[in-house]
Design an enzyme around this catalytic site. Structure first.
Site, mmCIF file in Angstrom:
data_model
loop_
_atom_site.group_PDB
_atom_site.id
_atom_site.type_symbol
_atom_site.label_atom_id
_atom_site.label_comp_id
_atom_site.label_asym_id
_atom_site.label_seq_id
_atom_site.Cartn_x
_atom_site.Cartn_y
_atom_site.Cartn_z
ATOM 1 N N ASN A 118 -41.162 106.850 39.022
ATOM 2 C CA ASN A 118 -40.939 107.566 37.769
ATOM 3 C C ASN A 118 -39.193 107.170 37.479
ATOM 4 O O ASN A 118 -38.654 107.449 38.348
ATOM 5 C CB ASN A 118 -40.905 109.059 38.103
ATOM 6 C CG ASN A 118 -40.801 109.872 36.794
ATOM 7 O OD1 ASN A 118 -40.012 109.174 35.919
ATOM 8 N ND2 ASN A 118 -41.345 110.889 36.844
ATOM 9 N N CYS B 264 -35.459 114.922 36.175
ATOM 10 C CA CYS B 264 -36.212 116.057 35.893
ATOM 11 C C CYS B 264 -35.989 117.103 37.313
ATOM 12 O O CYS B 264 -34.959 117.520 37.388
ATOM 13 C CB CYS B 264 -37.605 115.999 35.640
ATOM 14 S SG CYS B 264 -38.387 117.387 35.077
HETATM 15 N N1 CDT Z 1 -41.294 116.608 35.335
HETATM 16 C C1 CDT Z 1 -40.724 117.586 36.595
HETATM 17 O O1 CDT Z 1 -40.185 117.130 37.289
HETATM 18 N N2 CDT Z 1 -40.974 118.692 36.033
HETATM 19 C C2 CDT Z 1 -40.623 119.905 37.125
HETATM 20 C C3 CDT Z 1 -41.607 120.826 36.932
HETATM 21 C C4 CDT Z 1 -42.560 120.531 37.781
HETATM 22 S S1 CDT Z 1 -43.762 121.980 37.742
HETATM 23 C C5 CDT Z 1 -44.863 121.368 39.200
HETATM 24 C C6 CDT Z 1 -39.227 120.311 36.805
HETATM 25 O O2 CDT Z 1 -38.574 120.560 38.074
HETATM 26 O O3 CDT Z 1 -38.958 120.650 35.761
#
Ligand code: CDT
Length: 307
Positions: free
Chosen positions: A107, A169
């Site tokens: 990613n 993220c």
């Molecule tokens: N894409 C990403 O890393 N999303 C995560 C949520 C994951 S829920 C299992 C975040 O921390 O926002």
């Protein structure tokens, strides 16, 4: 003399499964032009900005998912973005799924300068969700099936007149992400995200998602004396509602700009990178006040050890 960097957070609304790369690139182009019209010099796009968030489905054979990944950057489909950025004289940061020649899956986020040249690449370190098929869930978050965690860690690059770092993220929820970049003198951290709103089974937690998003990025900015640009792909994508709330945060921890919608939207802020020094030289003068000799557990162990 201010060391200003005019940055844009270019939030995306949902990308559905049937939306092809070309339509996604066209939306990115529209956002890039809007940001350039506002005089932004650097435009930050979300995590996995070229496709729907495909880890919400499971495939038996991972190679059946190859079509979600990019094998080259730029590619014939993404080249117009690089060309337009060069023409407009703006740089950008783009998240996408990367498939390497040795079939590793990451990613990934890249930083592209105003000449259209890739100057930095970051691969996500903290991979959330699950690695097995869990069909009883309302939707899957199988990032751990689709992406390897990067061992390269968090870099900081001299670019755009400052020291730029990247994270993706879930990385934003970990203080270590910011601190590793803080220890390299980072002045602006760029972070794309896809945050599903209803992943936690307890619905009372849903209302906290926006709060937690702001909490982690504002505290990470303040504690490391850095700007943070957090950019969402928000809205209802394939039936899954995702947090928007893209924001540009100052080293004081204050929010300078925040999106109002959960659709395609551009916000900008003029960031004086010299502000960072005010925080890095007072309470958070690392050289003077940090005590790495008593922080050994942070890198010496993974989970809690109960005495
Ligand atoms: N894409 C990403 O890393 N999303 C995560 C949520 C994951 S829920 C299992 C975040 O921390 O926002």
């Amino acid at each position: 003399m201010a060391r200003n960097l005019h940055v844009a957070a270019a939030q995306l609304g949902p990308i559905q499964k049937t939306d092809d790369r070309k339509s996604a690139v066209n939306r990115l182009l529209a956002l890039l032009r809007q940001a350039a019209a506002k005089k932004a010099e650097l435009v930050v796009f979300p995590e996995l900005a070229l496709t729907t968030f495909f880890p919400r489905w499971f495939v038996e054979n991972i190679s059946d998912a190859d079509h979600w990944y990019e094998t080259e950057m730029p590619s014939p489909i993404t080249a117009p973005l690089f060309d337009e950025a060069k023409k407009l004289g703006v740089g950008f940061c783009l998240g996408y799924a990367e498939l390497t020649p040795s079939k590793q899956r990451f990613n990934t986020q890249i930083l592209v300068d105003q000449k259209g040249v890739v100057v930095a690449k970051y691969r996500k370190v903290h991979i959330p969700g699950h690695e097995e098929n869990e069909p009883d869930r309302p939707f899957q978050h199988a990032e751990r099936y689709y992406f390897a965690p990067s061992d390269e860690g968090f870099g900081v690059w001299k670019a755009f007149g400052g020291r730029i770092g990247m994270m993706i993220c879930n990385d934003r929820r970990w203080p270590e992400s910011y601190r590793v970049m803080g220890l390299q003198g980072v002045e602006m951290i760029l972070c794309g995200y896809n945050t599903p709103l209803h992943y936690v089974p307890d619905p009372s937690q849903d209302v906290l998602q926006g709060f937690h998003n702001a909490l982690v990025m504002q505290s990470g900015a303040y504690q490391n004396g850095t700007f943070v640009v957090g950019v969402a792909k928000g809205g209802v994508e394939e039936g899954v509602d995702s947090l928007a709330d893209s924001s540009i945060i100052a080293p004081s921890g204050e929010i300078l700009a925040k999106t109002q919608t959960n659709s395609d939207e551009v916000i900008t802020a003029v960031c004086d990178l010299d502000w960072c020094a005010n925080y890095k030289s007072t309470l958070f003068d690392f050289d003077r006040y940090r005590r790495p000799e008593v922080y050994g557990r942070i890198t010496g162990q993974r989970g809690a050890i109960l005495g």
